[in-house]
Design an enzyme around this catalytic site. Structure first.
Site, PDB file in Angstrom:
ATOM      1  N   LYS A   1       0.821  -1.220   0.000  1.00 39.11           N
ATOM      2  CA  LYS A   1       0.000   0.000   0.000  1.00 39.11           C
ATOM      3  C   LYS A   1       0.850   1.264   0.000  1.00 39.11           C
ATOM      4  CE  LYS A   1      -4.240  -2.086   1.563  1.00 39.11           C
ATOM      5  NZ  LYS A   1      -3.828  -3.504   1.664  1.00 39.11           N
TER       6      LYS A   1
HETATM    7  C1  PLP Z   1      -4.491  -4.511   1.138  1.00 42.10           C
HETATM    8  C2  PLP Z   1      -3.732  -5.760   0.971  1.00 42.10           C
HETATM    9  C3  PLP Z   1      -4.146  -6.740   0.068  1.00 42.10           C
HETATM   10  C4  PLP Z   1      -5.411  -6.614  -0.744  1.00 42.10           C
HETATM   11  O1  PLP Z   1      -5.341  -5.592  -1.706  1.00 42.10           O
HETATM   12  P1  PLP Z   1      -6.678  -5.050  -2.381  1.00 42.10           P
HETATM   13  O2  PLP Z   1      -6.227  -3.948  -3.254  1.00 42.10           O
HETATM   14  O3  PLP Z   1      -7.544  -4.597  -1.270  1.00 42.10           O
HETATM   15  O4  PLP Z   1      -7.271  -6.177  -3.117  1.00 42.10           O
HETATM   16  C5  PLP Z   1      -3.365  -7.865  -0.065  1.00 42.10           C
HETATM   17  N1  PLP Z   1      -2.241  -8.043   0.669  1.00 42.10           N
HETATM   18  C6  PLP Z   1      -1.822  -7.125   1.550  1.00 42.10           C
HETATM   19  C7  PLP Z   1      -0.592  -7.398   2.359  1.00 42.10           C
HETATM   20  C8  PLP Z   1      -2.536  -5.952   1.725  1.00 42.10           C
HETATM   21  O5  PLP Z   1      -2.103  -5.041   2.599  1.00 42.10           O
END
Ligand code: PLP
Length: 495
Positions: A108
């Site tokens: 993120k």
């Molecule tokens: C947020 C997250 C996801 C999922 O991503 P999306 O965009 O919500 O599908 C997967 N793995 C990790 C470690 C995350 O932080």
């Protein structure tokens, strides 16, 4: 006005406005219905270094922003430990795209390093003087990445809510030790969906009753419903493709399949945006954990949230209301806002909607989907370590498992890229357990042991947490979120 609401063309917005608002006035998400028909020089883009790619791609997705080059450099320069931003690592016959080399060791960071830059630029271009308060519900990783992205950014403040028992000890330590003059972190006694619902209700009530009128404050969101969150994620699909080209693994124009561990459907949708922009993305494989609502939907066309919420070892994917799917419904229905609106109303009223054969067929032409439960996740961590000497976190393991199932069923032999969304050191207990290692001690003792076992260094931002003191202790009941926000904002604690 290239953006409009997914629920109808009445609500249009400039891209700068869409980034500031986060969500359209009718509750829909902002989307560019012409994305697939506006020409983009994707081949030229692949020859650029990562930040050059980011500039070109973001300028295409958000053409109203001035000086995208400067915004991109301010967002990323010196923040990521890998010069490629998101390195592509060969593992067995496949590739792993490591998205976790940013300031909080989660994927993120890629989007949340950029979003604050976009927001402050949008605020200036739109002539907005109000301070922007970001409200964020987190299942673990968004919260910390958003706090790091927005800390001490002028003209903004941020409040993060996390489920008290729904995040890993490391994720919690990352958030409650957050420094910065414009940040607030609060635990909510409920699960992630409760946090997300609380934030949505808070937005609705504050807007309906104009509770911030005249205060010089306004609310916005850093969740992946914001187009400014989604756009930066398109970039790493190009980075991965460019890396395969440079290795001589493919020629320009060859298909590449991507396997994506999925929760809110943002990451994988960004891959579809890359495809709409011309990048030869083959199949997009959605990998779900035991909360398999997305896989069920992609296989049957029925989205049914009337099921139990399961806490798993991949908590960032423990989600039953997958917000970004709304954008896929829009695209797959040929831009039918009325159809999307009906689906979302059915979901809100009955907890279920069904899309019918035409829309499902158009989705299945692009996407595959698999599920990996808890036992499978642990087995996959152990197997990937044993067979390839590669240490992966539980979210990435869910994707590895899906990649195996996908390859066993598919025709063709396009290269497969597995997206790795978190460092294994963010989930040391789960990883050690899967490897049959000693799990005694706290998360930091576990990180040390994992580091020795695997011969991999702990990322500095995680090992450094041990020396930090908790600064945030607030906690509230499920239904207390709006009152908490109003109190914090009226007392201007830190804002
Ligand atoms: C947020 C997250 C996801 C999922 O991503 P999306 O965009 O919500 O599908 C997967 N793995 C990790 C470690 C995350 O932080």
């Amino acid at each position: 006005m290239i953006y409009q609401s997914t629920r109808g063309a009445e609500f249009t917005a400039r891209d700068t406005e869409a980034v500031l608002r986060g969500i359209a006035p009718d509750g829909g998400l902002y989307i560019d219905p012409a994305l697939g028909s506006r020409p983009f020089d994707w081949r030229g883009c692949l020859a650029l270094p990562p930040l050059g790619m980011a500039e070109k791609i973001l300028a295409h997705l958000l053409p109203g922003f001035k000086d995208m080059d400067a915004l991109v450099h301010r967002a990323y320069e010196g923040k990521f430990s890998a010069p490629e931003l998101t390195p592509l690592v060969p593992v067995g016959e496949d590739y792993v795209l490591e998205l976790f080399h940013g300031p909080t060791s989660a994927f993120k960071d890629v989007a949340l390093s950029m979003l604050p830059r976009l927001m402050t630029a949008a605020r200036a271009q739109e002539g907005v003087e109000d301070k922007i308060i970001i409200l964020t519900a987190t299942s673990g990783d968004t919260g910390k990445a958003a706090l790091e992205g927005f800390r001490d950014v002028d003209g903004t403040g941020i409040i993060v809510f996390y489920p008290a028992d729904g995040v890993s000890p490391v994720q919690k330590a990352q958030m409650v030790t957050q420094e910065g003059d414009n940040v607030k972190v609060c635990a909510l006694r409920g699960n992630f969906d409760d946090c997300q619902r609380g934030v949505k209700e808070c937005f609705a009530r504050i807007n309906r009753e104009a509770l911030l009128a005249g205060t010089g404050l306004r609310l916005s969101s850093a969740n992946s419903i914001n187009i400014g969150r989604l756009a930066p994620q398109v970039v790493y699909y190009f980075i991965a493709y460019g890396a395969l080209l440079r290795r001589g693994r493919i020629k320009a124009g060859a298909w590449v399949d991507f396997v994506v561990p999925t929760g809110n459907f943002g990451d994988i949708l960004a891959g579809y945006f890359a495809k709409l922009m011309g990048l030869p993305v083959g199949r997009l494989v959605c990998a779900s954990n035991a909360n398999r609502i997305l896989t069920d939907f992609l296989c049957t066309g029925v989205y049914d949230r009337r099921r139990d919420f399961i806490k798993t070892s991949s908590p960032s994917m423990d989600i039953l209301v997958s917000s970004n799917l709304e954008r896929l419904l829009f695209l797959a229905s040929g831009g039918d806002g009325a159809f999307v609106k009906t689906c979302m109303e059915n979901l809100a009223r009955d907890g279920v909607y069904s899309v019918g054969d035409a829309v499902l067929g158009s989705i299945r032409a692009q996407f595959s989907a698999y599920t990996c439960g808890e036992a499978g996740t642990a087995q996959t961590i152990a197997r990937v370590w044993r067979d390839y000497g590669y240490l992966c976190d539980p979210h990435t393991a869910v994707a590895f498992s899906a990649a195996e199932e996908y390859k066993a069923e598919r025709a063709g032999d396009a290269p497969v890229v597995v997206l790795s969304t978190a460092s294994p050191f963010k989930f040391p207990g789960a990883v050690l357990k899967a490897l049959g290692g000693d799990r005694s001690g706290d998360a930091f003792a576990q990180m040390d042991r994992l580091s020795r076992l695997a011969g991999v260094e702990i990322p500095g931002n995680l090992s450094g947490l041990k020396a930090k003191v908790p600064l945030h202790r607030d906690s509230i009941e499920k239904d207390g979120l709006t009152d908490y926000v109003l109190r914090v904002l009226s007392e201007r604690e830190g804002f």
